[in-house]
Scaffold this active site. Sequence first.
Site, short mmCIF file in Angstrom:
data_model
loop_
_atom_site.label_atom_id
_atom_site.label_comp_id
_atom_site.label_asym_id
_atom_site.label_seq_id
_atom_site.Cartn_x
_atom_site.Cartn_y
_atom_site.Cartn_z
N HIS A 285 0.88 -1.19 0.00
CA HIS A 285 0.00 0.00 0.00
C HIS A 285 0.91 1.23 0.00
O HIS A 285 1.78 1.37 -0.86
CB HIS A 285 -0.90 -0.13 1.24
CG HIS A 285 -2.08 0.78 1.28
ND1 HIS A 285 -2.46 1.61 0.27
CD2 HIS A 285 -3.01 0.99 2.28
CE1 HIS A 285 -3.55 2.29 0.62
NE2 HIS A 285 -3.90 1.92 1.84
N HIS A 326 -1.97 -1.97 -9.87
CA HIS A 326 -2.97 -1.37 -9.00
C HIS A 326 -4.23 -2.20 -9.04
O HIS A 326 -4.59 -2.73 -10.09
CB HIS A 326 -3.27 0.07 -9.44
CG HIS A 326 -3.92 0.87 -8.37
ND1 HIS A 326 -5.28 0.83 -8.15
CD2 HIS A 326 -3.40 1.68 -7.43
CE1 HIS A 326 -5.56 1.61 -7.13
NE2 HIS A 326 -4.45 2.14 -6.66
N ASP A 382 3.08 5.61 -6.62
CA ASP A 382 4.31 5.50 -5.82
C ASP A 382 5.57 5.36 -6.65
O ASP A 382 6.67 5.41 -6.11
CB ASP A 382 4.21 4.30 -4.87
CG ASP A 382 3.21 4.54 -3.76
OD1 ASP A 382 3.16 5.68 -3.28
OD2 ASP A 382 2.47 3.61 -3.39
#
Length: 447
Positions: A285, A326, A382
Amino acid sequence: MGTVEAKKPEAPGAATAESRDALTLTDQRTGKTYEIPIADGTIRAIDLRQIKTGPDDFGLMSYDPAFLNTASCKSRITFIDGEKGILRYRGYPIEQLAEKCTYLEVAYLLLYGELPNRKQYDEWVQRITYHTMIHESLKKLMDAFNYDAHPMGMLISTVAAMSTFYPEAHQVHDVDVRTKQIHRLIAKMPTIAAFAYKHSMGMPYVYPRNDLSYCENFLTMLFKTPAEDYKPNPALVKALDVLFILHADHEQNCGTNAMRGIGSAHTDPYSSVAGAAAALYGPLHGGANEEVLKMLTEIGSVSKVPAFIKEVKEGKGEKRLMGFGHRVYKNFDPRAKIIKRMAEQVFEVTGRNPLLDIALELERIALQDDYFVKRKLYPNVDFYSGLIYQAIGIPTAAFTVLFAIPRTSGWLSQWGELLEDPEEKIARPRQIYLGYGERNFVPIDKR
Ligand code: CMC
C-alpha cells in the site's frame, strides 16, 4: 472498475424501490427461482440470504476475499474509473485540482463536498493553522522512541496517543466535537511527521510557524535547524502541495477500509486514523514508495534493469516491481502521469535524481513486456513520488509519512460520511468455516 458512477445523488435505497432492474436466479439445488433487485449496478448481498435449501439452512452468502467485487458503502466523495484512468474528488478531475488548488482547498472539498469560497477558505486555513502545535507531553512521548525508530511507527503510535489527550473525541456523533478533531488532525499531522523525522536524525524539534503555508511550514519543520534558517524553495513547496492533493483520497483502498472498519465501531478519530495509517504502512500500500527507492538503489544502474525484470518475471509474484500495478487502475494511474511530469520540474531545481534513469528504463521495458502488458501492470502513484521526495531531501524511511499527512483528510471525509450514513452498521464480515466439527476435549497427557 471499482465504482459505478451515479447519474445524480439519490437518497439511499431510492433506486431500489423504483427500479425494475433485477437479477433472476435459479437455485439448481432446489429448483426455486428468486428475483434479486439491482440498484446502481449492484445486488445486495443480504438479498442472497433468502436462498435456502431448507429451514435449517443459514442462507446463501457471497464469498469475496480481499473485496475484489464488493461495494462496502455508498459514497459521494471520490470517483475512480480504473479502465479509463479517471480520478475525481467530488466530481472535479484530479488534473484540474492538482493544477489550480492548494492542498487545504482540496481537503475542504473532500470534507464538505464543495470548494470553499474566499471567506470559507480563509477561515478554514486559519482554523487549521491555529492547531499546528502539539502538546508538550506528546512531544516527550515521541522522545521515548529508540533512535532508529521508523517514522511511520512513531506517527501511528503518536496519533493513537492523541486520543488520550482529547478524550471528548469519543463523542463521535457530536458534529462540533468531530469538526474540532478534524482541525486538530489535519493541522498536527505535519508537526508529528516532522518531529518523527527530527527524532530519527537526533536533531531538536522545530516548532510550527503559523505565518507559513501548510507545506512551507512542513518543509521548515523538517529542514530548519537552530543553527541555520531555512527558506523553502517555492517550486518545491508547490510540488509538495500537488503531491498532497494527489494523495488526499482514493475511495475504498486498504487504509480507508481500515478507517471505516474501525470507525464503524464508533471509535474516536485518533485511534481510527492510527489504524488506517497502520494499513497504509504496508509495502503493498503506502509503503510502496519507500520500497521503490530501495528497489532502484538495489538495481544500481540502467544496465542491470533487464536482469531485474527477468528476476521479477521468474519470481512469479514472489518478487514484485514495486510502484507497478494497482487493484483498480488497469490502464494507467492518472496520479502517476502528473507526478512524472512534475518530477522533471522538481529536478530543474534540485538537480536530476540519478535513480530517475533507472526508473525510466524499468518503465520503458515493463510497458513493452508481455508479462506486464498481459497483467495490465502500469506505474502507480508511488513509482515516481519517492524520487521527488528524495530530491527534496526527505529520507526514504519518511516517505510513507508523507503519504499519511494528506490522506488524513480523505480518511476523515470517509469517516464523516460513514457516521452520517443511515445504512451503516458495525463492520462485521462473515466467514466460511472450514475447521473441525465438534470434538471432545482430550487431557494433555493423552494427546
Ligand atoms: N510486479 C510484478 N508482478 C505483479 C505486480 C508487480 N508490481 N503486481 C501484480 N503482479 C502480478 C501478480 O503476481 C499476479 O500475477 P499472476 O496472475 O501470474 O499470479 C497478477 O499480477 C495480479 O496481481 P494481484 O496481486 O492479484 O493484483 P492485486 O490487484 O491484488 O494487487 C497491488 C495490486 C498494488 C497490491 C500489486 O499490483 C502490487 O503488489 N504492486 C506492487 C506494490 C505497489 O506498488 N503498491 C502501491 C499501490 S498504489 C498506492 C496505494 O494506493 O497504496
